[in-house]
Scaffold this motif. Structure first.
Motif, mmCIF file in Angstrom:
data_model
loop_
_atom_site.group_PDB
_atom_site.id
_atom_site.type_symbol
_atom_site.label_atom_id
_atom_site.label_comp_id
_atom_site.label_asym_id
_atom_site.label_seq_id
_atom_site.Cartn_x
_atom_site.Cartn_y
_atom_site.Cartn_z
ATOM 1 N N GLY A 1 34.412 26.814 30.423
ATOM 2 C CA GLY A 1 35.046 28.236 31.228
ATOM 3 C C GLY A 1 34.217 29.191 30.718
ATOM 4 O O GLY A 1 33.859 30.111 31.590
ATOM 5 N N ALA A 2 33.706 29.426 29.637
ATOM 6 C CA ALA A 2 32.893 30.349 29.121
ATOM 7 C C ALA A 2 31.503 30.586 29.983
ATOM 8 O O ALA A 2 31.122 31.638 30.162
ATOM 9 N N VAL A 3 31.004 29.423 30.311
ATOM 10 C CA VAL A 3 29.628 29.335 30.952
ATOM 11 C C VAL A 3 29.736 29.691 32.272
ATOM 12 O O VAL A 3 29.302 30.561 32.838
ATOM 13 N N VAL A 4 30.874 29.102 32.763
ATOM 14 C CA VAL A 4 31.096 29.134 34.455
ATOM 15 C C VAL A 4 31.544 30.707 34.632
ATOM 16 O O VAL A 4 30.874 31.229 35.722
ATOM 17 N N ALA A 5 32.601 31.304 33.837
ATOM 18 C CA ALA A 5 32.866 32.582 34.077
ATOM 19 C C ALA A 5 32.016 33.590 33.771
ATOM 20 O O ALA A 5 31.903 34.564 34.340
ATOM 21 N N GLY A 6 31.009 33.331 32.591
ATOM 22 C CA GLY A 6 29.948 34.313 32.479
ATOM 23 C C GLY A 6 28.972 34.411 33.791
ATOM 24 O O GLY A 6 28.809 35.826 33.873
ATOM 25 N N PHE A 7 28.525 33.329 34.286
ATOM 26 C CA PHE A 7 27.685 33.521 35.535
ATOM 27 C C PHE A 7 28.723 34.216 36.728
ATOM 28 O O PHE A 7 27.940 34.875 37.424
ATOM 29 N N LEU A 8 29.738 33.610 36.779
ATOM 30 C CA LEU A 8 30.610 34.437 37.975
ATOM 31 C C LEU A 8 31.053 35.936 37.774
ATOM 32 O O LEU A 8 30.525 36.455 38.700
ATOM 33 N N VAL A 9 31.212 36.263 36.540
ATOM 34 C CA VAL A 9 31.203 37.745 36.509
ATOM 35 C C VAL A 9 29.959 38.355 36.661
ATOM 36 O O VAL A 9 29.949 39.525 37.187
ATOM 37 N N GLY A 10 28.937 37.833 36.120
ATOM 38 C CA GLY A 10 27.559 38.497 36.446
ATOM 39 C C GLY A 10 27.271 38.748 37.970
ATOM 40 O O GLY A 10 26.959 39.917 38.163
ATOM 41 N N LEU A 11 27.657 37.821 38.645
ATOM 42 C CA LEU A 11 27.464 38.021 39.990
ATOM 43 C C LEU A 11 28.588 38.831 40.647
ATOM 44 O O LEU A 11 27.933 39.722 41.655
ATOM 45 N N VAL A 12 29.723 38.880 40.228
ATOM 46 C CA VAL A 12 30.628 39.832 40.662
ATOM 47 C C VAL A 12 30.220 41.306 40.436
ATOM 48 O O VAL A 12 30.348 42.457 41.180
ATOM 49 N N GLU A 13 29.736 41.481 39.128
ATOM 50 C CA GLU A 13 29.464 42.859 38.974
ATOM 51 C C GLU A 13 27.936 43.144 39.738
ATOM 52 O O GLU A 13 27.994 44.278 40.010
ATOM 53 N N ALA A 14 27.174 42.330 39.835
ATOM 54 C CA ALA A 14 26.144 42.766 40.742
ATOM 55 C C ALA A 14 26.252 43.137 41.823
ATOM 56 O O ALA A 14 25.817 43.872 42.577
ATOM 57 N N TYR A 15 27.265 42.135 42.510
ATOM 58 C CA TYR A 15 27.405 42.498 43.940
ATOM 59 C C TYR A 15 28.356 43.896 43.918
ATOM 60 O O TYR A 15 28.299 44.819 45.205
ATOM 61 N N GLY A 16 29.063 44.061 43.139
ATOM 62 C CA GLY A 16 30.019 45.412 43.008
ATOM 63 C C GLY A 16 29.086 46.499 42.933
ATOM 64 O O GLY A 16 29.309 47.543 43.686
ATOM 65 N N VAL A 17 28.055 46.628 42.248
ATOM 66 C CA VAL A 17 27.021 47.607 41.990
ATOM 67 C C VAL A 17 26.273 47.896 43.149
ATOM 68 O O VAL A 17 25.992 48.940 43.663
ATOM 69 N N ALA A 18 25.915 46.776 43.865
ATOM 70 C CA ALA A 18 25.223 46.789 45.234
ATOM 71 C C ALA A 18 26.129 47.444 46.186
ATOM 72 O O ALA A 18 25.618 48.165 47.207
ATOM 73 N N TYR A 19 27.256 46.912 46.537
ATOM 74 C CA TYR A 19 28.022 47.184 47.789
ATOM 75 C C TYR A 19 29.138 48.204 47.605
ATOM 76 O O TYR A 19 29.648 48.588 48.573
ATOM 77 N N ALA A 20 29.542 48.221 46.290
ATOM 78 C CA ALA A 20 30.602 49.057 46.167
ATOM 79 C C ALA A 20 30.774 49.781 44.691
ATOM 80 O O ALA A 20 31.327 49.518 43.561
#
Length: 302
Positions: free
Chosen positions: A253-272
């Protein structure tokens, strides 16, 4: 009539999306490696280590100091800093953490919170608040162009290296006897003790190992992040969101959620950008509402 630019716009949007995805995976790598250490520590010791962000900061600072004062390059720092931080983790567990293990977990949370304040202030006093310089390692600068997409070389390396570290730790935990003991103690310490395994003997090295992973994430972040005493403050908040989303104590869970949160953060910075940080915690709230134990955590049975 023909309207030019439509295809170019689509290609440009796709290129930007791929770049944001890579940036998210690279940032997610920092989170995944650090959260992996946090999950192992929580699983075996039951300690919510609030100082994990400060240790991440120390890893970055130490790599910059080693380069400036001893000419230790990035590649050597990737090996040396985790070893040094492992020793720091062992000392921290033996001198401080272990004395509070039998008490309410809140005491160790407060202890590690206090240690965070001490470490941050010590770095500020020694190196100031303006930050330390760290050059991109030779060979990892510039861009890699694939078709119409240009991607930062270091971001590609950081992403692949983080994946390799997570895979290596996964193999260590699943393919070796020591790893299987640690994994069993992480996921179900009481049952592991019932099988006659002395979980206590693994407490100190496991804590040091978790701290070493946070230090390694700091080294990995050094060439791409501002190295300051406060760099771990926001990091630890997001890191807690990662372990809650993945499931407290869950290694996968730590590994999967780490990459998932990284993606959510990057898309958030880019689009909102105004809601970039909020989106992460909205995701955490949704996960907790649907599955309180996290994506890969185990539900408590009454």
């Amino acid at each position: 009539p023909s309207y030019g630019g439509t295809d170019d716009d689509e290609v440009g949007n796709m290129s930007a999306f791929i770049q944001y995805t890579l940036q998210g995976l690279a940032a997610g790598g920092f989170y995944a490696v650090s959260a992996l250490g946090l999950a192992v520590i929580f699983g075996v010791l039951g300690v919510v280590n609030f100082s994990h962000g400060a240790v991440y900061m120390l890893g970055a600072v130490l790599s910059a100091v080693l380069l400036a004062e001893f000419n230790v390059n990035f590649w050597l720092a990737l090996v040396l800093v985790p070893i040094i931080m492992f020793g720091f983790g062992v000392l921290m567990e033996r001198a401080l953490v272990r004395w509070l293990l039998q008490l309410d977990p809140l005491y160790n949370f407060l202890l590690t919170f206090g240690l965070t304040l001490v470490l941050v202030e010590a770095v500020k006093q020694r190196y100031g608040v303006s930050g330390l310089p760290y050059q991109t390692p030779p060979g990892l600068g510039g861009q890699v162009t694939i078709g119409s997409v240009s991607l930062p070389t270091y971001a590609i390396f950081a992403c692949l290296f983080a994946v390799a570290v997570c895979a290596g730790v996964g193999l260590l935990l699943t393919r070796t006897r020591i790893g299987m003991i640690v994994r069993a103690a992480t996921e179900n310490p009481e049952r592991t003790r019932a099988l006659g395994i002395n979980v206590g003997r693994w407490v100190t090295p496991v804590f040091g190992f978790g701290i070493a992973l946070a230090g390694l994430a700091g080294v990995l972040a050094a060439p791409s992040r501002a190295i300051t005493a406060e760099m771990g403050s926001n990091f630890i908040i997001i890191l807690f969101a990662v372990v809650v989303i993945g499931g407290l104590g869950s290694i996968l869970g730590a590994v999967v959620a780490g990459f998932l949160v990284g993606l959510v953060e990057a898309y958030g910075v880019a689009y909102a950008p105004a809601y970039a940080q909020i989106v992460i915690f909205i995701l955490m709230a949704l996960v907790v509402l649907v599955r309180p134990a996290g994506l890969f955590g185990r539900e408590e049975i009454a």
